[in-house]
Design an enzyme around this catalytic site. Structure first.
Site, PDB file in Angstrom:
ATOM      1  N   SER A   1       0.819  -1.211   0.000  1.00 25.10           N
ATOM      2  CA  SER A   1       0.000   0.000   0.000  1.00 25.10           C
ATOM      3  C   SER A   1       0.852   1.260   0.000  1.00 25.10           C
ATOM      4  CB  SER A   1      -0.901   0.026   1.236  1.00 25.10           C
ATOM      5  OG  SER A   1      -1.713  -1.109   1.295  1.00 25.10           O
TER       6      SER A   1
HETATM    7  N1  SAH Z   1      -0.277  -5.559   3.985  1.00 31.60           N
HETATM    8  C1  SAH Z   1       0.538  -5.790   2.799  1.00 31.60           C
HETATM    9  C2  SAH Z   1      -0.170  -5.451   1.501  1.00 31.60           C
HETATM   10  C3  SAH Z   1      -1.163  -6.430   1.223  1.00 31.60           C
HETATM   11  S1  SAH Z   1      -1.771  -6.652  -0.397  1.00 31.60           S
HETATM   12  C4  SAH Z   1       1.841  -5.052   2.855  1.00 31.60           C
HETATM   13  O1  SAH Z   1       2.058  -4.296   3.806  1.00 31.60           O
HETATM   14  O2  SAH Z   1       2.659  -5.266   1.962  1.00 31.60           O
HETATM   15  C5  SAH Z   1      -3.015  -7.811   0.107  1.00 31.60           C
HETATM   16  C6  SAH Z   1      -2.500  -9.167   0.463  1.00 31.60           C
HETATM   17  O3  SAH Z   1      -3.601  -9.924   0.952  1.00 31.60           O
HETATM   18  C7  SAH Z   1      -1.946  -9.941  -0.721  1.00 31.60           C
HETATM   19  O4  SAH Z   1      -0.650 -10.370  -0.447  1.00 31.60           O
HETATM   20  C8  SAH Z   1      -2.916 -11.113  -0.856  1.00 31.60           C
HETATM   21  O5  SAH Z   1      -2.301 -12.296  -1.311  1.00 31.60           O
HETATM   22  C9  SAH Z   1      -3.433 -11.253   0.560  1.00 31.60           C
HETATM   23  N2  SAH Z   1      -4.712 -11.952   0.730  1.00 31.60           N
HETATM   24  C10 SAH Z   1      -5.814 -11.893  -0.061  1.00 31.60           C
HETATM   25  N3  SAH Z   1      -6.798 -12.665   0.422  1.00 31.60           N
HETATM   26  C11 SAH Z   1      -6.312 -13.233   1.577  1.00 31.60           C
HETATM   27  C12 SAH Z   1      -6.844 -14.145   2.530  1.00 31.60           C
HETATM   28  N4  SAH Z   1      -8.065 -14.655   2.426  1.00 31.60           N
HETATM   29  N5  SAH Z   1      -6.066 -14.510   3.585  1.00 31.60           N
HETATM   30  C13 SAH Z   1      -4.806 -14.024   3.705  1.00 31.60           C
HETATM   31  N6  SAH Z   1      -4.240 -13.171   2.818  1.00 31.60           N
HETATM   32  C14 SAH Z   1      -4.984 -12.778   1.768  1.00 31.60           C
END
Ligand code: SAH
Length: 213
Positions: A65
């Site tokens: 993000s």
């Molecule tokens: N917080 C992260 C950015 C996240 S992007 C950072 O600081 O870099 C969103 C992430 O959520 C992705 O890596 C995606 O694979 C994950 N995601 C999506 N659905 C999910 C689920 N059901 N359980 C765990 N992770 C999930």
């Protein structure tokens, strides 16, 4: 944790111009953002852009993000040093690291196995002993460690998973982007008082979709 590095000036400038100047005053959050080496959480080809005012790709169609959004979400859950937090969507591990600078312990779940492995490795190398990573579908939360004072969901959900609402502690705070995938979502703050849920609508955001295994 590296206290000085060649990106330090860029990082301090990011905190001043993108976060402080936009009205965020929580010193714990500002200090955490000054400390965490964001350039080590992005692919090498994007390192020079790590402190810019936008999200960046981290592979597997996922993104880290925008710095302001990380600060905003960290601030809105009112983190304190005794608190236990759950993050769904570890991604690069950056949000987990920022939060872990403030709270007692962060539990974080990632659904893409490669990202789960990479981020857990990265956080270990950076010396974060108060972050526990796991690979899996965050829908079910992490009941063994519940309840959580803080829950941060960093992928867009159409409906907030009930297990996560159940695992939010009394007086706990959860922040989550709610809306259709691949469109604009609404960031919501969920609080729990006397077992009852309250929803506050915050701002518009764009997150990658929440997935299921
Ligand atoms: N917080 C992260 C950015 C996240 S992007 C950072 O600081 O870099 C969103 C992430 O959520 C992705 O890596 C995606 O694979 C994950 N995601 C999506 N659905 C999910 C689920 N059901 N359980 C765990 N992770 C999930």
């Amino acid at each position: 944790m590296p206290q000085t590095d060649k990106f330090e000036a860029a990082r301090l400038k990011m905190v001043k111009t993108q976060i402080e100047d936009r009205g965020l005053t929580n010193t714990d959050v500002l200090e955490a953002m000054k400390k965490v080496p964001r350039h080590l959480f992005v692919p090498r080809t994007y390192q020079n852009e790590a402190y810019n005012d936008y999200p960046l790709p981290i592979g597997y169609q996922q993104t880290i993000s925008q710095p302001f959004i990380v600060a905003y979400m960290t601030n809105i859950v009112k983190p304190g040093k005794e608190m236990k937090a759950l993050e769904i969507g570890t991604g690069s591990g950056y949000q987990a690291a920022v939060l872990a600078e403030i709270v007692d312990h962060v539990y974080t779940i990632e659904i893409i196995p490669e990202l789960a492995r990479e981020s857990s490795e990265r956080l270990k190398q950076l010396g974060y002993q108060n972050i526990t990573c796991k690979y899996g579908d965050g829908y079910q939360g992490w009941p063994e460690h519940a309840p959580f004072d803080i829950i941060i969901i960093t992928a867009a959900v159409e409906n907030i998973p009930q297990p996560l609402i159940d695992q939010l502690a009394e007086k706990g705070r959860m922040v989550v982007p709610v809306g259709k995938p691949h469109s604009v979502q609404e960031l919501q703050l969920i609080t729990k008082k006397h077992g009852k849920i309250n929803i506050r609508h915050l701002t518009l955001v764009r997150f990658v979709p929440f997935m299921r295994l």
